[in-house]
Design an enzyme around this catalytic site. Structure first.
Site, PDB file in Angstrom:
ATOM      1  CB  SER A   1      -0.916   0.044   1.297  1.00 21.97           C
ATOM      2  OG  SER A   1      -1.361   1.406   1.435  1.00 21.97           O
TER       3      SER A   1
ATOM      4  CE1 TYR B   1      -3.749  -2.113   5.317  1.00 18.81           C
ATOM      5  CE2 TYR B   1      -3.307  -0.009   4.854  1.00 18.81           C
ATOM      6  CZ  TYR B   1      -3.564  -1.146   4.170  1.00 18.81           C
ATOM      7  OH  TYR B   1      -3.787  -1.389   2.818  1.00 18.81           O
TER       8      TYR B   1
END
Ligand code: NAP
Length: 261
Positions: free
Chosen positions: A144, A157
């Protein structure tokens, strides 16, 4: 066809980006094995691919990538289906929840690291030896842009995805002379259920409408839009194909220009 005679193991293949990757890889000639925790979703994806590309094009298994024994069982099933180990591994399974750092529980923290980082490691450890022995392999880790930058409320995350980039770079150098490439793709916000949940979260926390919350997310991209799962799959295909042989150890953004490094 860019993946003719290849075999591909795709985690998180039941929906979203993983489904798009499995569908595109099968269309390009690969036999694919899709895994996730929800049997109905991976079963549906394998059936869709089977209808489009032939019954032997796809199979599936239930697997929790956070559990190394479950990963071992899924690879054993994939080897049985393919008659050998996968040529291509796409580590796409992931979870993303948000919490203030001071309110991030041990369980929340470990869940993100277990699924996003350890899950990627377990699958790489299963797949790499056979790739090295064969002298050909491709690993594509779906990280990501949160693996390159930070943002409020996503410490767990973001840390897990930063870890995926370190894992990718180190593994790439370890096998660079063995015909195996290891890369990461770094999407911005993609039009999947994960982003739907992020929109709902903004709504709940800020009182903004769904449309306003979605507009705020789109506004983070210079292109003012969500990336599509198919756009991420297209990059994964390049990295998985013979054409991608010179690309290794990279972390490539698919984010409409949100992050420029
Ligand atoms: P999604 O629609 O929520 O799909 C996630 C997939 O991962 C599902 O198939 C899910 O199936 C599977 N999964 C989750 N936990 C798992 C586990 N423990 N074991 C096995 N499978 C598991 O999300 P997506 O947007 O397609 O995301 C795919 C990847 O892209 C993730 O790694 C995510 O971090 C990354 N990403 C997404 C975005 C975005 O904006 N959507 C942006 C950047 C990066 P089950 O729940 O059935 O297990």
């Amino acid at each position: 066809m860019r993946l003719a005679d290849r075999t591909a193991f795709i985690t998180g293949g039941g929906r979203g980006i993983g489904r798009a990757v499995a569908t595109l890889f099968a269309r390009e000639g690969a036999r694919v094995f899709v895994v996730a925790r929800t049997a109905a979703e991976v079963g549906r994806v394998a059936a869709e691919i089977g209808e489009a590309c032939g019954a032997s094009a796809a199979s599936h298994a239930v697997c929790d990538v956070a559990d190394s024994l479950s990963v071992g069982r899924a690879f054993a099933a994939a080897r049985e289906f393919f008659g050998r180990g996968p040529d291509v591994l796409v580590n796409n399974a992931g979870i993303a929840e948000s919490a203030k750092l001071a309110e991030t529980s041990d369980e929340f923290w470990h869940r993100h690291l277990d699924v996003n980082l350890s899950g990627t490691f377990y699958c790489m450890r299963e797949a790499l030896p056979e790739m090295v022995a064969r002298g050909w392999g491709r690993i594509v880790n779906v990280a990501s842009i949160a693996g390159k930058t930070g943002a409020p409320y996503i410490a767990a995350y973001s840390a897990s995805k930063h870890g995926v980039l370190g894992l990718t770079r180190s593994a790439a150098l370890e096998v660079a002379r063995k015909g195996v490439t290891v890369n990461a793709v770094c999407p911005g916000y993609v039009d999947t259920e994960m982003t739907t949940r992020a929109v709902e979260n903004i709504e709940a926390r800020t009182g903004r409408s769904a449309a306003e919350s979605l507009a705020a997310i789109k506004g983070m991209s210079p292109q003012q839009r969500l990336v599509t799962p198919e756009e991420v799959a297209a990059l994964a295909l390049l990295l998985a194909s013979e054409d991608g042989r010179g690309i290794t150890g990279q972390a490539i953004n698919v984010d409409g220009g949100t992050v420029l490094f």
